[in-house]
Scaffold this active site. Structure first.
Site, PDB file in Angstrom:
ATOM      1  N   GLY A  40       1.561  -3.957  -2.735  1.00  0.00           N
ATOM      2  CA  GLY A  40       1.479  -3.239  -1.456  1.00  0.00           C
ATOM      3  C   GLY A  40       0.760  -1.908  -1.632  1.00  0.00           C
ATOM      4  O   GLY A  40       0.064  -1.683  -2.623  1.00  0.00           O
ATOM      5  N   GLU A  81       4.232  -0.661  19.299  1.00  0.00           N
ATOM      6  CA  GLU A  81       2.875  -1.206  19.270  1.00  0.00           C
ATOM      7  C   GLU A  81       2.847  -2.652  19.753  1.00  0.00           C
ATOM      8  O   GLU A  81       1.947  -3.068  20.487  1.00  0.00           O
ATOM      9  CB  GLU A  81       2.297  -1.059  17.858  1.00  0.00           C
ATOM     10  CG  GLU A  81       2.151   0.430  17.511  1.00  0.00           C
ATOM     11  CD  GLU A  81       1.513   0.721  16.168  1.00  0.00           C
ATOM     12  OE1 GLU A  81       0.906   1.792  16.032  1.00  0.00           O
ATOM     13  OE2 GLU A  81       1.630  -0.098  15.259  1.00  0.00           O
ATOM     14  N   VAL A 104       9.636 -12.218  -8.717  1.00  0.00           N
ATOM     15  CA  VAL A 104      10.545 -11.656  -9.707  1.00  0.00           C
ATOM     16  C   VAL A 104      11.963 -11.784  -9.166  1.00  0.00           C
ATOM     17  O   VAL A 104      12.262 -11.298  -8.082  1.00  0.00           O
ATOM     18  CB  VAL A 104      10.203 -10.186  -9.968  1.00  0.00           C
ATOM     19  CG1 VAL A 104      11.255  -9.539 -10.856  1.00  0.00           C
ATOM     20  CG2 VAL A 104       8.817 -10.076 -10.584  1.00  0.00           C
ATOM     21  N   ALA A 148       3.684   4.197   4.949  1.00  0.00           N
ATOM     22  CA  ALA A 148       2.638   3.891   3.971  1.00  0.00           C
ATOM     23  C   ALA A 148       2.261   5.115   3.141  1.00  0.00           C
ATOM     24  O   ALA A 148       2.062   5.013   1.927  1.00  0.00           O
ATOM     25  CB  ALA A 148       1.400   3.342   4.696  1.00  0.00           C
ATOM     26  N   ASP A 196       8.910   1.890  -0.084  1.00  0.00           N
ATOM     27  CA  ASP A 196      10.048   1.513   0.767  1.00  0.00           C
ATOM     28  C   ASP A 196      11.308   1.180  -0.019  1.00  0.00           C
ATOM     29  O   ASP A 196      12.415   1.284   0.510  1.00  0.00           O
ATOM     30  CB  ASP A 196       9.697   0.275   1.608  1.00  0.00           C
ATOM     31  CG  ASP A 196       8.894   0.621   2.845  1.00  0.00           C
ATOM     32  OD1 ASP A 196       8.422   1.768   2.948  1.00  0.00           O
ATOM     33  OD2 ASP A 196       8.733  -0.265   3.705  1.00  0.00           O
TER      34      ASP A 196
END
Lengths: 441, 441
Positions: free
Chosen positions: B18, B175, B84, B322, B305
């Site tokens: 990410g 949004e 994982v 982000a 996060d």
């Protein structure tokens, strides 16, 4: 379909939103008819570019166009997502997944599907590429097998992941072979520094003695030459005997270990139940007269890949190419207009505009009537023809941008595994029901 | 991972490609380390634009970028598709789907997943939107329900297909609400002449008293105002009680009949087994010190996060955005470089560049430090920031082209149902095993 039943206009039901079906609907835009189009998908797909979706050069959505959007503003047009299982010619009724639908005129434009010629093992283990979900499955399989090759512990194990065998050397097989060879030649060692270009092999096999069978000898020879120079192993006059998901065997005793067999060796028409078997020609195509009317009916038409127009001039019907479907669709659209307006119908006359196939960057072959040429200029013509034929301004721009970027850096495209491809379980012949995921769901 | 084990350089394993993980790998490009990135997908996804994939404004592939391609030419970088499941901190070993992998330094950059707060019914029936497959599932559900609405025989039946309830009024909910309202206002009657704009309702609900909770009061008020003017029903201070796939019930007794509930009301960190529960903060986030090192370890980092950096300055950690992941990734990449070069580490310091959220055409809100503005200019800034942040030239061009076309004709996008979405069967509590299709497969 209450609204349709209440209409005072004759109802024209078109089954299939491919090249042919779309033209019928378009030609009927200003006629006093009600047009209902049924398709199991809500989009038209530009099949000639499926191979670029499969190899990750184009995103799937750039070669598809929403049917509803395409007919925005056409007042006499209705679209429904539906699969048609059967037709009752006596009562003018279709049996569909959204219920019975009656028609005054029916146009069967269902196209064709992959023909495995009854070999269930090959059908199970080989990959077809006739729809967007199938092209995406193929893309994911290719990319997953490259990832598996990276993990392989021995050369022998790696081999099956990196051998690609394309069965059928028609345009689809040739174009896919070229695209896979370019993936190997220009992308493999950049994306997979762990892998060696020499480990990946692309085989193109056919039981016929030439590639691009229906093309001119010049085009065929040039295409084969292009392929060989790109490193594709072209094996002609070879018949596939079996494939078990690991090894493909040929009639001459040779074997290739591979988990990637892509089958484009034949198609057959998709015919709804209710059409008499007596009316079917070779390749499961419905026999029609010279205005595409199905034998034994007056109000049912078949066009494109699913139709075999048997006339004195075309005793075996027309080739299964987009231009035939498009022109038959136009003819049928016009003739239904003539029928409802009590005008005489016009027989279908195929205007062969020629054939194009691309092998790779700067390499294509063109048979345009008496004019035949190969190489860079043929490739430009191929690109131009395909771009202008794509539906929708957005798709044209997005495909064009992709092609430019791919041309400049040899390594464009989007090689993403969005949904992992898992082969369905082999159906067990035990009598128990086995729930299979839909390949197309 | 034989090659990695033989390396004489320290091995840095990054779990997750990410925003954070990508930065760590990039910062380590010229350091004397071996970098191994693991992700269950072979691509990085630009999550801020997922909602445009869900509503069909963008193709999925234009907001994703192949991880292998992104690190082409970075000699010390290896990528593997792997999930994982656990980590053994004592032996520095990861348990993964491709076998055990050892590390010298570990970076947990696994991000977050949707938090249903333990409500199994809501988890089963509501749609999350944290990944591309989830955004595509949502797109197909929306389009399928519009098709179902066309077939509905009564207004009551039609209602459940055309009510859209978005739970969670953070940026994602806002949004998505804006995009769905635009779909209703500008596209619905063009694509579905059978449907009436007034039948489709978009609800945005939250248990908090304002939309865009963490934004300034000005931004929050403006966003709510934009939404209401676009016809979104904004319901605040409302708590969801239950959802059974047909009716969503609220704590105050109200109910809405709907087959479309989209859940963006919370996230929780994705933590591998082996991290002590004692080290987890609220929202399943791993507690770290001021250089992102997980409490109780010296060589394991958590960023983005999934991390909660608990310091005197940030007793509750940083927001899950982000920019935090990106900056933590840069800090950790630099610090691992410092550690292997025996230089001192530098504590992480978050540089809050501000927040942006868009509501629709010409409508966005911007909180850039003390500068706050809303409307057309904020919308331009939003577009510019998102375009330059997208990975890859191709993606930037394709997204830009899409936005231009959408702006000009109000009706761009690709509303295609490529793979039908079927909700998984409800697991039966009978003790029998029920094979569920993977939502993400």
């Amino acid at each position: 379909m209450a609204s349709a039943d209440q209409s005072k206009f004759p109802k024209v039901v078109i089954v299939g939103g491919g090249f042919g079906g779309m033209e019928v609907a378009r030609k009927l835009a200003n006629q006093p008819v009600e047009v209902v189009m049924l398709d199991k998908h809500n989009y038209h797909v530009f099949q000639p570019l499926l191979y670029q979706v499969a190899t990750g050069s184009l995103e799937s959505e750039s070669i598809a166009f929403a049917i509803r959007k395409n007919f925005e503003g056409q007042k006499n047009f209705t679209f429904r997502i539906a699969e048609v299982s059967g037709v009752d010619l006596a009562t003018n009724t279709l049996d569909t997944t959204i219920g019975d639908i009656t028609y005054d005129y029916l146009v069967i434009a269902t196209g064709s599907t992959t023909n495995f010629f009854g070999n269930k093992d090959i059908e199970h283990f080989a990959m077809p590429m006739k729809s967007i979900p199938e092209a995406l499955n193929l893309r994911y399989l290719i990319l997953q097998n490259l990832e598996e090759a990276v993990l392989a512990k021995t050369d022998e194990e790696r081999e099956e992941y990196l051998n690609f065998v394309l069965v059928g050397a028609g345009p689809t097989g040739v174009e896919l072979a070229g695209a896979l060879a370019e993936l190997r030649n220009h992308v493999l060692d950049k994306d997979y520094p762990e892998l060696n270009k020499s480990h990946m092999q692309v085989y193109l096999v056919d039981f016929l003695p030439k590639v691009l069978g229906p093309f001119s000898d010049e085009a065929s020879a040039a295409a084969k030459d292009f392929l060989v120079k790109m490193g594709v192993k072209v094996e002609l006059n070879v018949k596939v005997e079996s494939y078990d998901g690991k090894t493909i065997k040929f009639a001459d005793g040779r074997e290739i270990r591979t988990k990637n067999v892509i089958w484009s060796a034949g198609v057959m028409g998709v015919v709804p139940e209710g059409i008499s078997k007596d009316n079917l020609e070779r390749g499961n195509r419905i026999r029609t007269n010279d205005i595409c009317v199905v034998a034994g009916t007056t109000n049912v038409f078949a066009i494109g890949d699913v139709a075999a127009m048997i006339t004195d001039e075309t005793p075996k019907g027309h080739p299964g190419v987009a231009q035939v479907a498009i022109q038959m669709g136009q003819n049928v659209g016009e003739n239904i207009g003539n029928l409802v307006n009590s005008k005489p119908t016009k027989p279908f006359k195929y205007n062969d505009k020629g054939s194009l196939a691309t092998v790779g960057r700067n390499k294509a072959v063109a048979d345009l009537g008496k004019i035949k040429f190969q190489g860079f200029f043929a490739w430009l013509v191929w690109m131009f023809v395909h771009l202008i034929s794509l539906l929708g301004f957005r798709n044209k721009v997005v495909v064009f941008v992709n092609w430019i970027i791919n041309y400049v850096n040899y390594n464009g495209g989007t090689r993403l595994i969005i949904r992992r491809y898992e082969r369905e379980a082999v159906p067990q012949p035990t009598g128990e029901t086995v729930a299979l995921p839909k390949s197309d769901g």
